[in-house]
Structures are given as structure tokens and as C-alpha cells.
Design a protein around this motif. Structure first.
Motif, PDB file in Angstrom:
ATOM      1  N   ASN A 276       0.804  -1.280   0.032  1.00  9.82           N
ATOM      2  CA  ASN A 276      -0.109  -0.086  -0.195  1.00  9.82           C
ATOM      3  C   ASN A 276       0.772   1.162  -0.014  1.00  9.82           C
ATOM      4  N   THR A 277       1.805   1.180   0.825  1.00  4.91           N
ATOM      5  CA  THR A 277       2.881   2.557   0.863  1.00  4.91           C
ATOM      6  C   THR A 277       3.703   2.703  -0.354  1.00  4.91           C
ATOM      7  N   ALA A 278       4.100   1.496  -1.061  1.00  3.87           N
ATOM      8  CA  ALA A 278       4.829   1.674  -2.341  1.00  3.87           C
ATOM      9  C   ALA A 278       3.814   2.203  -3.412  1.00  3.87           C
ATOM     10  N   MET A 279       2.594   1.731  -3.259  1.00  4.19           N
ATOM     11  CA  MET A 279       1.924   2.414  -4.362  1.00  4.19           C
ATOM     12  C   MET A 279       1.406   3.753  -4.294  1.00  4.19           C
ATOM     13  N   LEU A 280       1.659   4.289  -3.045  1.00  5.27           N
ATOM     14  CA  LEU A 280       1.898   5.721  -2.795  1.00  5.27           C
ATOM     15  C   LEU A 280       2.838   6.637  -3.116  1.00  5.27           C
ATOM     16  N   GLY A 281       3.807   5.918  -3.650  1.00  2.00           N
ATOM     17  CA  GLY A 281       5.251   6.517  -4.013  1.00  2.00           C
ATOM     18  C   GLY A 281       6.038   7.131  -2.783  1.00  2.00           C
ATOM     19  N   ILE A 282       5.627   6.335  -1.828  1.00  4.78           N
ATOM     20  CA  ILE A 282       6.511   6.769  -0.468  1.00  4.78           C
ATOM     21  C   ILE A 282       7.661   5.680  -0.329  1.00  4.78           C
ATOM     22  N   ASP A 283       8.803   6.332  -0.078  1.00  2.00           N
ATOM     23  CA  ASP A 283      10.002   5.499   0.098  1.00  2.00           C
ATOM     24  C   ASP A 283       9.924   4.469   1.335  1.00  2.00           C
ATOM     25  N   LEU A 284      10.474   3.449   1.085  1.00  2.00           N
ATOM     26  CA  LEU A 284      10.373   2.307   2.406  1.00  2.00           C
ATOM     27  C   LEU A 284      11.541   1.655   2.323  1.00  2.00           C
ATOM     28  N   ALA A 285      11.530   0.918   3.443  1.00  3.31           N
ATOM     29  CA  ALA A 285      12.542  -0.165   3.663  1.00  3.31           C
ATOM     30  C   ALA A 285      11.902  -1.003   4.929  1.00  3.31           C
ATOM     31  N   THR A 286      11.922  -2.519   4.887  1.00  5.22           N
ATOM     32  CA  THR A 286      11.434  -3.548   5.699  1.00  5.22           C
ATOM     33  C   THR A 286      12.495  -4.526   6.139  1.00  5.22           C
ATOM     34  N   PHE A 287      11.983  -4.929   7.360  1.00  4.75           N
ATOM     35  CA  PHE A 287      12.692  -6.192   7.957  1.00  4.75           C
ATOM     36  C   PHE A 287      11.657  -7.164   8.526  1.00  4.75           C
ATOM     37  N   PRO A 288      11.634  -8.153   7.731  1.00  2.00           N
ATOM     38  CA  PRO A 288      10.827  -9.161   8.229  1.00  2.00           C
ATOM     39  C   PRO A 288      11.760 -10.030   9.295  1.00  2.00           C
ATOM     40  N   ASP A 289      11.175 -10.437  10.507  1.00  4.75           N
ATOM     41  CA  ASP A 289      12.023 -11.252  11.405  1.00  4.75           C
ATOM     42  C   ASP A 289      11.165 -12.364  11.694  1.00  4.75           C
ATOM     43  N   PHE A 290      11.653 -13.384  11.443  1.00  5.96           N
ATOM     44  CA  PHE A 290      10.915 -14.754  11.412  1.00  5.96           C
ATOM     45  C   PHE A 290      11.249 -15.570  12.891  1.00  5.96           C
ATOM     46  N   PRO A 291      10.465 -16.332  13.357  1.00 10.61           N
ATOM     47  CA  PRO A 291      11.017 -17.149  14.489  1.00 10.61           C
ATOM     48  C   PRO A 291      12.062 -18.038  13.812  1.00 10.61           C
ATOM     49  N   ALA A 292      13.164 -18.699  14.656  1.00  6.00           N
ATOM     50  CA  ALA A 292      14.136 -19.452  14.249  1.00  6.00           C
ATOM     51  C   ALA A 292      13.604 -20.972  14.162  1.00  6.00           C
ATOM     52  N   GLU A 293      12.541 -21.035  14.941  1.00  2.00           N
ATOM     53  CA  GLU A 293      12.153 -22.554  14.884  1.00  2.00           C
ATOM     54  C   GLU A 293      10.926 -22.542  14.097  1.00  2.00           C
ATOM     55  N   ILE A 294      10.802 -23.875  13.277  1.00  2.00           N
ATOM     56  CA  ILE A 294       9.684 -23.983  12.385  1.00  2.00           C
ATOM     57  C   ILE A 294       8.354 -23.721  12.834  1.00  2.00           C
ATOM     58  N   ARG A 295       8.045 -24.346  14.181  1.00  2.19           N
ATOM     59  CA  ARG A 295       6.848 -23.816  14.797  1.00  2.19           C
ATOM     60  C   ARG A 295       7.195 -23.889  16.326  1.00  2.19           C
ATOM     61  N   ALA A 296       7.507 -22.652  16.978  1.00  4.31           N
ATOM     62  CA  ALA A 296       7.813 -22.559  18.392  1.00  4.31           C
ATOM     63  C   ALA A 296       6.438 -22.564  18.843  1.00  4.31           C
ATOM     64  N   PRO A 297       6.352 -22.960  20.125  1.00  7.85           N
ATOM     65  CA  PRO A 297       4.980 -23.022  20.908  1.00  7.85           C
ATOM     66  C   PRO A 297       4.418 -21.821  21.029  1.00  7.85           C
ATOM     67  N   ILE A 298       3.177 -21.711  20.622  1.00 11.23           N
ATOM     68  CA  ILE A 298       2.312 -20.564  20.674  1.00 11.23           C
ATOM     69  C   ILE A 298       2.487 -19.675  22.016  1.00 11.23           C
ATOM     70  N   GLY A 299       2.590 -18.300  21.832  1.00 14.06           N
ATOM     71  CA  GLY A 299       2.660 -17.734  23.027  1.00 14.06           C
ATOM     72  C   GLY A 299       3.912 -17.554  23.639  1.00 14.06           C
TER      73      GLY A 299
END
Length: 616
Positions: free
Chosen positions: A34-57
Motif C-alpha cells: 500500500n505504501t509503495a503504491m503511494l510513491g512513499i519510500d520505504l525499507a522493511t525487515f521481516p523477523d521470523f522465528p528461528a524454529e519452524i513452529r515454536a510453542p504458541i505464545g
């Protein structure tokens, strides 16, 4: 309806965080698009859990997505967030130190019940929403789960479990309202994704609208915010992640060179998306092969290159270790091959979803024998397109395998990318051997040109039958040879061929700053944004600091040593324990100083500013 006022902001950093099942990555990606479509500059950093499925919560199960958007030029996803969306207690605990004082914290109340507080390791009876520990922040408490379920009361076919899956859409709708955004692009996305599942489609749209309306009809905020369009060069842009840009770069290589691309790969985080992405482009003649293991993947790619395609293999550090012997074979064969390493935390399995730059020495020396190989490094998500294109050009024009280094931060991060045209791309010259030279009575596989590159003869071409393999070759003839003098000569000539590439790459440019000064900061890879931001800030304060960022790491550009001599001090920040700094010291005999951070997260602008100031 509540009365609100509008406020224009220059920069905003938002962090979406929750359990890995809460859809925070999707939420962040949709807000990014949505932000990119408005012509606003951006940078992102997705941060995933290291475990395939760590316990919920739990704390290890927290998934985050940070987005920095601005009407000014953006180089990093931001050191510290203005807004944190925390879907549960663990998400708050993990990210609280990354929120600026007075920042906004939007929490889902249901994620702070006794069970979630216990799973997040809060002491018995302690609830941060009620004990005053968040008084220095602007705390907005919303019962997202309850409101999501209520908005879906007209969908009796959905149970609470199905309804709760849509709560990220409520949050997204609320943030869209907060930042004066339209819902249209996300509704289009949902229609494309769930068009054949009306119940899921309608429920997600309903919850998205409910979140927007909640912001519009409650008094949680008396101010809405807007970030103006950034001043960017005219052109067509899209938001792109590093692995996507890399995949498109390979397609461009194929189209520009008329070479078929063959990817032999074994799934491994964070490189797997290259296999997924390229498999979508069979219409461009791209062939993808999911091998049974890493060794088979590179062996298949070597076979493809021997057969006249450009063989490519993509992996991460553990896969590079397994591929090492076959990489040596490719060096001995002297054929084109791209070995793409999307680095991650190590050693061994390490931190599969966390970023690191710790495979540089492995790329440089991690094979048996004297086994030199060019090394190219990408620096940003969009730069992956140019970096892989250049790596391929060097590989086919110099008849050598090439290592391309990226990392998890680049691979999964996103930024605006201006579409290049075909005319913008360097030509890639392919010279298959089809006729003998006047002074060449018969085909000699290791006869070399002015670049010291041997010929590329496709098997099946009449008159150019030949045999190659992993045993040492006699110069020119390619026959197996064990003579000491020949081995010395071949070791030297393989090194000289790689060194000679320096004659065919651009001279090093200073990214910002003067040609002489007090401190030169040398970087490579994903440290680009942090270094550039820190150096620009210090330059604006009148400091004699300059920045050089390396794409070509082996060989270095021919003028790099001359640039280094013009500065009193050299600083080399890396997300490892000091690797490029050793190579720079070795080759240029300079007392370069390291700044190292090995936490699975990027270096920030703020910490670099502090380090550089101490050197001034």
C-alpha cells in the motif's frame, strides 16, 4: 463520530509483532505494498522465528515485521519504532526495547490473559498493561479478538478458530485508518487470493473494514497521520524483496544472453524462495530442479553448464559447506556457474531465519586446494537484480564459477525498485567454440584468450569432442597431468585469471563523502543502509567521513588501495566477527578497525554514529 485532526509526518517506523500464526508478515507486506503504491519510500525487515513452529505464545515464537516509510530517502528499516502493534504479551516483551520513548503501543487485550503472560515469562500477577510500566508510552488497548469475532457474527459457518485467523485484517484496517490509507489494494489482494472461497474472502474483507471503521468511530486517536510522496526519480516502481529481485535478474540474464538458465537447488532457509520464484517462469525457458540434496543440486548445475546452459545453484551456509568439493570441480573445469549464498546465522544449523554476514571467509577459502573464485556481494533488496546480473556476466565471459553473497536481511527485506529497461543492461557476450583458429590444428580445451578464459565448447559439436574432469589438467591440451611444474603453472594461471577480472570491472566509487578525509567506512552487503545513513548524518554535521561499499570482493577494484591511502582511519562494520577486515588488512597493509555485531539482527545507524564519532 469522533473529531480528528490530520498531521503530516516525515518518517514513520512501525513494528508489527505477534505469534507466528497471527499473520504479522502478511499484515506488514500488505501495508508495505500500500505504501509503495503511494510513491512513499520505504525499507522493511521481516523477523521470523528461528524454529519452524515454536510453542504458541512463547518468546521464541514471536514473528515481527518492521517497516520504515518516509517522504525522504530511506536506507534502513529504522533503528527504533514509533509504533508497535503487539498481538500478545510475548510480542510486547521481545520488542519493548525497540520502541522510542513516548511511542505508540497498540495491543490486543486478549493476548495478555493469564496464560499468555505466563508463556511470556512475566512474574505471577504481573500484567504490563495494568502495572504502570508502560506509562511513558501512548498505550492503545483494543480487544482485537473480541471485535473480530463480533464483526463475523453473520458468518455462522465459521467457528472461533477460523474467525480468529482474520484478526490481523482488523489490525491492518485500523492502521490504514490511522495513516489515511485506502483499503482497495488489500481488497484486490484478498479477491485474488480467496476469489474461489467466498466465505473466507467476504469474512476477511468484513474484518478489514471493521478495523478501519473502529478507528473512525472511536476516540482511541484524535489525530490521523499522513506521509507525503517521496521525491524519487521518475519511472515505474514496484516494491521488491531481495530474492525476487535476484530471480528476475537471472531471467534478465537469460533474455539478454540467449542462454537457458538451469537452477539446481535443495530447499534451505532463507534461499528457498529463489527456487519458488524461478519455478513460476517456465515461459521464459527457466528450468528448475529440486534435487535430493545439496551435492546433487550443484552437480546438476555443473552438468547444465557443461551442456551449454548457465548453471545456477542457490543455498545458504550449511549448503555451501556440502557443495565445497563440487565447487572445486567447477574451478578445475573452468566453466560458468553461479553459486548463490543467502547467508544466515551459523555455525551448523545455527539461526536459520536470522541474518548474518559470516560466510565471506567460506566463499574466499572454503574449498580444498588453491581454488580461487570471484565473489560478488549484493547490498540491498533491489541491488540483487544488478548484482546477480553482473555475477552472471563475469561467469560466462571469464569462464569461471562465481559466488554471489546475499543474506536473510536482504533476501526478505523490501524496498521500491525502479524497473530497468533492456537497454540499461550491459550486453553479455557468449562465445561458444564453433570453429578452430588458424594456428589451432585441433581443439584444445584449455587454450586461453586475452582474459585467460578457456573456450566453451558444447558437447555434441562436431570436431570439438573433449574430456574434462576433476584431476589436474595439462595446460592447453586439457589432458590429465601430474607433473609438478604443470601443477604449479595451472595453480598460478587459475589465480591470474581471477585477478585479471579486475581489468574488466568498474573502478571503486566513493558512495558519499570526499576523496580524502579523517575516516573511511568500508562496507559490503547488507550493512549498506546503516553505514550510508550514519555517514550522511555525520557529514551533515561537518565531519570528514566517507563511505565506500564493495560489490566486487574478489578481485577488488584496482583503485581500492589508492582510496584507502587517502584516509587517516578505516572502519569496517560487519555482521560477523571480523572477516572483510582481515582481507583488507592482508591485501593493503592498513590498520583497519572492525565493528562487529553477531546477534542475528542488522547493525543500526545509531550505533555506527557512536563508533565513527570516537574515531574522529
Amino acid at each position: 463520530m469522533a473529531t480528528t485532526k490530520d498531521e503530516v509526518l516525515q518518517n514513520v517506523v512501525i513494528k508489527f509483532a505477534g505469534d507466528s500464526g497471527d499473520g504479522m508478515q502478511l499484515t506488514g507486506q500488505q501495508f508495505t505494498n500500500n505504501t509503495a503504491m503511494l510513491g512513499i519510500d520505504l525499507a522493511t525487515f521481516p523477523d521470523f522465528p528461528a524454529e519452524i513452529r515454536a510453542p504458541i505464545g512463547t518468546l521464541p515464537g514471536v514473528s515481527g515485521f518492521q517497516l520504515h516509510f518516509s517522504s525522504n530517502k530511506v536506507f534502513t528499516p529504522g533503528d527504533i519504532a514509533d509504533v508497535l502493534v503487539a498481538m500478545n504479551a510475548a510480542a510486547l516483551k521481545v520488542n519493548l526495547k525497540a520502541i522510542k520513548p513516548g511511542g505508540k503501543i497498540i495491543v490486543n487485550i486478549e493476548g495478555f490473559d493469564a496464560k499468555n503472560l505466563r508463556l511470556a515469562n512475566y512474574p505471577e500477577g504481573v500484567n504490563p498493561l495494568e502495572d504502570g510500566s508502560l506509562d511513558s508510552y501512548d498505550l492503545i488497548k483494543i480487544d482485537v479478538t473480541k471485535l473480530t469475532r463480533e464483526s463475523l457474527k453473520d458468518f455462522p459457518e465459521l467457528g472461533n478458530k477460523e474467525r480468529d485467523r482474520a484478526k490481523n485484517m482488523f489490525v491492518l484496517g485500523y492502521i490504514y485508518w490511522m495513516y489515511n490509507r485506502s483499503l482497495d489494494n488489500t481488497i484486490d489482494f484478498l479477491q485474488e487470493k480467496f476469489g474461489k472461497k467466498p466465505s473466507i474472502l467476504d469474512s476477511n474483507i468484513k474484518v478489514l473494514q471493521s478495523g478501519y471503521n473502529y478507528g473512525d468511530t472511536t476516540e482511541t486517536f484524535t489525530t490521523r497521520y499522513k506521509v507525503e510522496k517521496a521525491k524519487m526519480n521518475p519511472g515505474v516502481y514496484r516494491s521488491i524483496m531481495g530474492n525476487q529481485a535476484l530471480s528476475l535478474g537471472l531471467i534478465a540474464v537469460s533474455e539478454k544472453s540467449n542462454l537457458p538458465i538451469f537452477l539446481g537447488a535443495y530447499p534451505i532457509t532463507p534461499a528457498s524462495d529463489i527456487l519458488h520464484e524461478l519455478s513460476k517462469y517456465k515461459s521464459f525457458g527457466i528450468k528448475t530442479f529440486q534435487a535430493e540434496d545439496e551435492i546433487a543440486a550443484i552437480a546438476a548445475a555443473i552438468g547444465a553448464s557443461y551442456g551449454g546452459a548457465l548453471g545456477v545453484t542457490a543455498t545458504s551456509g550449511p549448503g555451501m559447506a556440502l557443495k565445497a568439493e563440487a565447487m572445486g570441480l567447477a574451478v578445475m573445469l573452468e566453466i560458468p556457474l553461479l553459486i548463490i549464498n543467502i547467508q544466515r546465522g551459523g555455525p551448523s544449523t545455527g539461526l536459520p531465519t536470522k541474518t548474518e554476514q559470516s560466510d565471506l571467509m567460506q566463499a574466499y577459502y572454503g574449498r580444498n586446494g588453491e581454488c580461487p573464485m570471484p565473489i560478488i556481494a549484493s547490498s540491498t533488496p533491489s541491488d540483487c537484480f544488478d548484482a546477480v546480473y553482473e555475477a552472471a556476466r563475469i561467469s560466462v565471459e571469464h569462464m569461471t564459477p562465481v559466488v554471489l553473497l546475499s543474506d536473510g536481511y536482504i533476501a526478505n527485506g523490501a524496498e521500491p525498485w525502479k524497473f530497468p529497461t533492456s537497454a540499461d543492461l550491459k550486453p553479455i557476450k557468449i562465445n561458444f567454440k564453433k570453429e578452430l583458429a588458424e594456428d589451432e590444428p585441433k581443439f584444445q580445451p584449455y587454450r586461453r584468450d586475452e582474459k585467460l578464459a578457456r573456450s566453451w565448447a558444447v558437447p555434441g559439436t562436431a570436431g570439438f569432442e573433449h574430456r574434462i574432469g576433476g584431476l589436474e589438467k595439462q595446460d592447453v591440451t586439457g589432458n590429465i597431468n601430474y607433473e609438478p611444474e604443470n601443477h604449479q603453472h595451472m595453480v598460478n594461471i587459475r589465480q591470474a585469471k581471477v585477478d585479471k577480472i579486475a581489468d574488466h570491472i568498474p573502478l571503486q566509487k566513493i558512495d558519499s563523502g570526499a576523496e580524502k578525509g579523517k575516516v573511511l567506512v568500508i562496507g559490503w552487503g547488507s550493512t549498506y543502509g546503516a553505514i550510508k545513513s550514519a555517514v550522511l548524518e555525520l557529514q551533515a554535521q561537518g565531519n570528514a567521513v566517507s563511505h565506500v561499499h564493495l560489490r566486487y570482493i574478489r578481485p577488488f577494484p584496482k583503485n581500492l588501495g589508492d582510496i584507502i591511502k587517502n584516509f587517516d582511519h578505516v572502519l569496517i562494520p560487519e555482521i560477523n566477527n571480523g572477516q572483510l577486515v582481515k582481507i583488507i588488512r592482508d591485501q593493503f597493509m592498513v590498520d583497519a578497525k572492525p565493528y562487529n555485531k553477531v546477534m542475528g539482527i542488522p547493525i543500526t545507524k545509531g550505533e555506527l554514529v557512536d563508533v565513527i564519532r570516537k574515531m574522529l
